[in-house]
Motif scaffolding. Structure first.
Motif, short mmCIF file in Angstrom:
data_model
loop_
_atom_site.label_atom_id
_atom_site.label_comp_id
_atom_site.label_asym_id
_atom_site.label_seq_id
_atom_site.Cartn_x
_atom_site.Cartn_y
_atom_site.Cartn_z
N ILE A 73 0.83 -1.21 0.00
CA ILE A 73 0.00 0.00 0.00
C ILE A 73 0.86 1.26 0.00
O ILE A 73 0.61 2.21 -0.73
CB ILE A 73 -0.95 -0.02 1.22
CG1 ILE A 73 -2.00 -1.12 1.06
CG2 ILE A 73 -1.63 1.34 1.38
CD1 ILE A 73 -2.86 -1.33 2.28
N LEU A 74 1.90 1.23 0.82
CA LEU A 74 2.80 2.39 0.86
C LEU A 74 3.48 2.62 -0.49
O LEU A 74 3.63 3.76 -0.95
CB LEU A 74 3.85 2.19 1.95
CG LEU A 74 3.36 2.29 3.40
CD1 LEU A 74 4.48 1.95 4.37
CD2 LEU A 74 2.83 3.69 3.68
N LEU A 75 3.92 1.55 -1.13
CA LEU A 75 4.55 1.67 -2.44
C LEU A 75 3.58 2.24 -3.47
O LEU A 75 3.94 3.10 -4.30
CB LEU A 75 5.08 0.31 -2.90
CG LEU A 75 6.30 -0.23 -2.15
CD1 LEU A 75 6.63 -1.64 -2.62
CD2 LEU A 75 7.50 0.69 -2.34
N VAL A 76 2.35 1.77 -3.44
CA VAL A 76 1.34 2.27 -4.38
C VAL A 76 1.10 3.76 -4.15
O VAL A 76 0.99 4.56 -5.10
CB VAL A 76 0.03 1.48 -4.24
CG1 VAL A 76 -1.09 2.15 -5.02
CG2 VAL A 76 0.22 0.05 -4.70
N VAL A 77 1.01 4.17 -2.87
CA VAL A 77 0.81 5.58 -2.56
C VAL A 77 1.97 6.43 -3.07
O VAL A 77 1.78 7.50 -3.66
CB VAL A 77 0.64 5.77 -1.04
CG1 VAL A 77 0.67 7.26 -0.67
CG2 VAL A 77 -0.67 5.15 -0.57
N LEU A 78 3.20 5.94 -2.89
CA LEU A 78 4.37 6.67 -3.36
C LEU A 78 4.37 6.80 -4.88
O LEU A 78 4.69 7.86 -5.44
CB LEU A 78 5.66 5.98 -2.90
CG LEU A 78 5.96 6.06 -1.39
CD1 LEU A 78 7.18 5.22 -1.05
CD2 LEU A 78 6.18 7.51 -0.97
N VAL A 79 4.01 5.72 -5.56
CA VAL A 79 3.95 5.76 -7.03
C VAL A 79 2.89 6.75 -7.49
O VAL A 79 3.11 7.54 -8.42
CB VAL A 79 3.67 4.35 -7.59
CG1 VAL A 79 3.36 4.43 -9.09
CG2 VAL A 79 4.86 3.44 -7.35
N LEU A 80 1.75 6.75 -6.84
CA LEU A 80 0.68 7.68 -7.22
C LEU A 80 1.09 9.13 -6.97
O LEU A 80 0.81 10.02 -7.78
CB LEU A 80 -0.59 7.34 -6.45
CG LEU A 80 -1.29 6.03 -6.83
CD1 LEU A 80 -2.47 5.76 -5.92
CD2 LEU A 80 -1.72 6.05 -8.30
N LEU A 81 1.76 9.35 -5.82
CA LEU A 81 2.23 10.70 -5.54
C LEU A 81 3.25 11.16 -6.57
O LEU A 81 3.23 12.31 -7.03
CB LEU A 81 2.83 10.76 -4.13
CG LEU A 81 1.84 10.70 -2.96
CD1 LEU A 81 2.60 10.63 -1.64
CD2 LEU A 81 0.93 11.91 -2.98
N GLY A 82 4.18 10.26 -6.94
CA GLY A 82 5.18 10.62 -7.96
C GLY A 82 4.55 10.90 -9.30
O GLY A 82 4.89 11.89 -9.96
N ALA A 83 3.60 10.05 -9.68
CA ALA A 83 2.94 10.26 -10.96
C ALA A 83 2.14 11.55 -10.95
O ALA A 83 2.10 12.31 -11.93
CB ALA A 83 2.03 9.08 -11.28
N GLY A 84 1.50 11.83 -9.81
CA GLY A 84 0.74 13.08 -9.71
C GLY A 84 1.64 14.30 -9.79
O GLY A 84 1.29 15.31 -10.41
#
Length: 265
Positions: free
Chosen positions: A36-47
């Motif tokens: 979940i943390l990795l997914v959140v980080l990826v989403l933040l980076g993409a955003g």
């Protein structure tokens, strides 16, 4: 061999009392948290990437110019060619600075700054002429570093002219061969920069005949033999004192500041 202690027996009993399913789920829960943390980080980076490069919120909408004196803001804007509408983060500020210096040599220092969220600021400092060289009816401006940076049709007020007239004497010719014209121009600039303020205002021409034969033509028909550009501060002090001591003199020699001379009235 001694048997297990009471504490060890208690721990074993606690482990055996835990349900087998709970023990199996503990690593799974930790893995789920990491995912979940990795997914959140990826989403933040993409955003963040989308916000900086893909959105319409952080794009260049205005370009400002500050610091111009002779140049106009329109001239600076035209050469800078800032891509209005492009993502602000993608603007190559180094390329803009290099282009301005290359195509507008009057600019001495330029700083291209991103003004978030929508602006680019061009802060320039222009070169200041300390000497001018007359050529083909025009005037070439020379700055404090000896750089010939602009040609103008009208001489700027208060800037002395440079006369590079190397005599035919063997010593003068040898001086030109040894130092070159550019070095002699820099020596003239060096002399102009060392002049006392009152003398600088009255200086009309800086004449260079050789490296160690530089003179000044002042208002009122006065002349100063300066010599080389060396010991400029000492020569400036000596010239100021000499002019005060001999206000009616027309010729001053400070080429050897420890042995000055004046004459004429």
């Amino acid at each position: 061999m001694a048997g297990p202690t009471t504490a060890e027996r208690g721990e074993r009993q606690q482990e055996s009392s835990d349900p087998p399913l709970a023990r199996r789920l503990r690593p799974t829960a930790r893995l789920r948290t990491i995912i979940i943390l990795l997914v959140v980080l990826v989403l933040l980076g993409a955003g963040s990437v989308w916000l900086l490069y893909g959105s319409k919120w952080l794009r260049v909408e205005r370009v400002s110019v500050a610091g111009t004196r002779v140049l106009t803001p329109a001239q600076v804007l035209e050469v800078a060619d800032v891509p209005v509408g492009a993502p602000l983060i993608s603007v190559d500020t180094d390329a803009i600075e290099a282009r301005l210096r290359r195509e507008l040599p009057r600019i001495d220092v330029v700083d291209v700054v991103r003004s978030w969220p929508h602006g680019i600021s061009l802060k320039v400092a222009e070169r200041t002429p300390v000497l001018i060289v007359q050529k083909d009816g025009k005037f070439v401006e020379v700055d404090k570093e000896g750089v010939r940076f602009a040609t103008v049709y009208q001489a700027p007020k208060g800037v002395p002219a440079l006369e590079l007239t190397v005599s035919r004497s063997s010593s003068a010719a040898a001086s030109l061969r040894r130092f070159g014209e550019s070095r002699l121009v820099r020596e003239a600039v060096r002399v102009a920069g060392a002049l006392p303020a009152t003398v600088a205002r009255d200086t009309q021409v800086v004449k260079v005949r050789s490296y160690d034969d530089i003179s000044l033509a002042l208002t009122g028909g006065r002349t100063v033999a300066w010599g080389s550009g060396e010991k400029g501060a000492a020569k400036a002090r000596t010239l100021s004192a000499l002019m005060k001591a001999s206000p009616g003199a027309r010729y001053f020699d400070v080429s050897v500041p420890t042995a000055p001379a004046s004459s004429g009235s």
